[in-house]
Write an enzyme that holds these catalytic residues in place. Structure first.
Site, PDB file in Angstrom:
ATOM      1  CE  LYS A  37      85.054 -23.299  50.670  1.00 20.53           C
ATOM      2  NZ  LYS A  37      84.967 -21.947  50.085  1.00 20.53           N
ATOM      3  N   GLY A  38      80.201 -28.091  51.263  1.00 18.59           N
ATOM      4  CA  GLY A  38      78.747 -28.190  51.157  1.00 18.59           C
ATOM      5  C   GLY A  38      78.037 -28.862  52.312  1.00 18.59           C
ATOM      6  CD  GLU A  93      79.178 -34.696  49.184  1.00 13.72           C
ATOM      7  OE1 GLU A  93      79.204 -33.713  49.946  1.00 13.72           O
ATOM      8  OE2 GLU A  93      79.946 -34.842  48.223  1.00 13.72           O
ATOM      9  CG  ASP A  94      76.827 -31.100  49.320  1.00 20.07           C
ATOM     10  OD1 ASP A  94      77.282 -32.142  48.790  1.00 20.07           O
ATOM     11  OD2 ASP A  94      77.220 -29.965  48.985  1.00 20.07           O
ATOM     12  CG  ASP A  97      75.458 -33.869  39.851  1.00 20.81           C
ATOM     13  OD1 ASP A  97      74.281 -33.913  39.495  1.00 20.81           O
ATOM     14  OD2 ASP A  97      76.335 -33.279  39.185  1.00 20.81           O
ATOM     15  CE  LYS A 125      72.069 -32.553  41.187  1.00 20.29           C
ATOM     16  NZ  LYS A 125      72.295 -31.173  40.678  1.00 20.29           N
ATOM     17  CG  PHE A 146      73.038 -26.101  40.121  1.00 18.94           C
ATOM     18  CD1 PHE A 146      74.056 -27.028  40.024  1.00 18.94           C
ATOM     19  CD2 PHE A 146      73.237 -24.973  40.918  1.00 18.94           C
ATOM     20  CE1 PHE A 146      75.264 -26.847  40.692  1.00 18.94           C
ATOM     21  CE2 PHE A 146      74.442 -24.788  41.591  1.00 18.94           C
ATOM     22  CZ  PHE A 146      75.447 -25.729  41.473  1.00 18.94           C
ATOM     23  CB  VAL A 147      69.268 -27.557  44.648  1.00 22.04           C
ATOM     24  CG1 VAL A 147      68.059 -28.061  43.885  1.00 22.04           C
ATOM     25  CG2 VAL A 147      70.201 -28.711  44.997  1.00 22.04           C
ATOM     26  CG  ASP A 153      78.822 -23.331  46.385  1.00 14.48           C
ATOM     27  OD1 ASP A 153      78.775 -24.580  46.370  1.00 14.48           O
ATOM     28  OD2 ASP A 153      79.673 -22.680  45.755  1.00 14.48           O
ATOM     29  NE  ARG A 159      79.836 -22.623  50.341  1.00 17.07           N
ATOM     30  CZ  ARG A 159      80.100 -23.704  49.616  1.00 17.07           C
ATOM     31  NH1 ARG A 159      79.353 -24.783  49.735  1.00 17.07           N
ATOM     32  NH2 ARG A 159      81.104 -23.725  48.762  1.00 17.07           N
TER      33      ARG A 159
HETATM   34  P1  IMP Z   1      79.443 -35.582  41.957  1.00 13.77           P
HETATM   35  O1  IMP Z   1      80.866 -36.010  42.090  1.00 13.77           O
HETATM   36  O2  IMP Z   1      79.103 -35.255  40.530  1.00 13.77           O
HETATM   37  O3  IMP Z   1      78.451 -36.521  42.565  1.00 13.77           O
HETATM   38  O4  IMP Z   1      79.371 -34.166  42.608  1.00 13.77           O
HETATM   39  C1  IMP Z   1      79.022 -33.939  43.872  1.00 13.77           C
HETATM   40  C2  IMP Z   1      79.388 -32.517  44.238  1.00 13.77           C
HETATM   41  O5  IMP Z   1      79.004 -31.582  43.240  1.00 13.77           O
HETATM   42  C3  IMP Z   1      78.592 -32.155  45.463  1.00 13.77           C
HETATM   43  O6  IMP Z   1      79.326 -32.456  46.616  1.00 13.77           O
HETATM   44  C4  IMP Z   1      78.378 -30.677  45.283  1.00 13.77           C
HETATM   45  O7  IMP Z   1      79.450 -29.966  45.842  1.00 13.77           O
HETATM   46  C5  IMP Z   1      78.369 -30.456  43.799  1.00 13.77           C
HETATM   47  N1  IMP Z   1      76.989 -30.381  43.300  1.00 13.77           N
HETATM   48  C6  IMP Z   1      76.341 -31.287  42.551  1.00 13.77           C
HETATM   49  N2  IMP Z   1      75.083 -30.918  42.284  1.00 13.77           N
HETATM   50  C7  IMP Z   1      74.920 -29.725  42.896  1.00 13.77           C
HETATM   51  C8  IMP Z   1      73.814 -28.821  43.004  1.00 13.77           C
HETATM   52  O8  IMP Z   1      72.705 -29.013  42.484  1.00 13.77           O
HETATM   53  N3  IMP Z   1      74.046 -27.688  43.732  1.00 13.77           N
HETATM   54  C9  IMP Z   1      75.226 -27.412  44.337  1.00 13.77           C
HETATM   55  N4  IMP Z   1      76.280 -28.246  44.263  1.00 13.77           N
HETATM   56  C10 IMP Z   1      76.139 -29.372  43.539  1.00 13.77           C
HETATM   57 MG    MG Z   2      80.175 -31.001  47.850  1.00 11.04          MG
END
Ligand code: IMP
Ligand code: MG
Length: 168
Positions: A37-38, A93-94, A97, A125, A146-147, A153, A159
Site C-alpha cells: 500500500k505504501g 515504490e515508497d 530497505d 536506505k 524507521f520512517v 506506515d 500513512r
Molecule cells: P525491503 O524488501 O526490505 O526493501 O522492504 C521494502 C518494504 O518494507 C517497503 O516497501 C516498506 O513497505 C517496508 N519498509 C521498509 N522500511 C520502512 C520504513 O522505514 N517505514 C515503513 N515501511 C518500511
Molecule cells: Mg511497501
C-alpha cells in the site's frame, strides 16, 4: 516523532522526479506499477505531475512475517490486471530497505517482456541493503531510521501524514 522531510520538500522532490521521468520517457506512454500500500500517495502525486501519458496498475506483495524486519521471502497477494508485453513500465515504490522486495518484483515483471522497465523509489536506505539492488530514480537517500508518513506506515498508522517522520 521527529520530522525528517517536510511536506514542501517532498512535493518539490516529487516535482523534480516527475520532470526527469517525463523527459526520459518523452514520446512514450508509461505504465505506472504501484506497490501497495505504501506507494499509493507518492504515485498519486507523481502521476499528476508527469507530463507524458500514463496508465496505472498496482501489485501488492507480502513478505512473510510482519513488523519492522522482513524475513526475505516475498509473494504476490495482488497481481497486475494488465499485460506488460511491449509496454514501458515504471515501478513506483515508497522505500527501499533490504532491497529484497524490489529485486524479486523486478525479476518477476521482466519475465513478462515489457519493452522497458525502470524503478522509482521516493526513499532509499542504502545502509540496510541485504541484496544488490539499485533503483533508476531515487528521491531521498536516508540513514537507517524507521520512517512513517506520505503513505508509509507502522502497523497501518500514520500513512496520511503529509511529511515524512522518524518513529522512535
Ligand atoms: P525491503 O524488501 O526490505 O526493501 O522492504 C521494502 C518494504 O518494507 C517497503 O516497501 C516498506 O513497505 C517496508 N519498509 C521498509 N522500511 C520502512 C520504513 O522505514 N517505514 C515503513 N515501511 C518500511
Ligand atoms: Mg511497501
Amino acid at each position: 516523532m521527529k520530522l525528517l522531510v517536510s511536506e514542501n520538500e517532498v512535493q518539490k522532490k516529487v516535482g523534480s522526479l516527475a520532470r526527469k521521468i517525463s523527459k526520459d520517457f518523452s514520446g512514450k506512454e508509461v505504465l505506472l506499477v504501484g506497490v501497495l500500500k505504501g506507494a499509493f500517495i507518492f504515485m498519486a502525486d507523481l502521476a499528476r505531475k508527469m507530463t507524458v501519458p500514463v496508465k496505472m496498475d498496482f501489485v501488492r506483495l507480502a513478505s512473510y512475517g510482519s513488523g519492522i524486519r522482513s524475513s526475505g521471502k516475498v509473494k504476490f497477494t495482488k497481481d497486475l490486471e494488465t499485460s506488460l508485453r511491449g509496454k514501458d513500465v515504471l515501478v513506483v515504490e515508497d522505500i527501499i530497505d533490504t532491497g529484497i522486495t524490489l529485486k524479486y518484483l523486478v525479476r518477476c515483471l521482466k519475465a513478462r517482456r515489457p519493452s522497458s522497465l525502470k524503478v522509482v523509489a521516493l526513499l532509499d536506505k542504502p545502509a540496510r541493503r541485504e541484496v544488490n539492488f539499485q533503483a533508476d530514480y531515487v528521491g531521498f537517500q536516508i540513514n537507517n531510521h524507521f520512517v512513517v508518513g506520505y503513505g508509509l506506515d507502522c502497523a497501518e498508522e500514520h500513512r496520511n501524514l503529509r511529511g515524512i517522520y522518524i518513529l522512535n
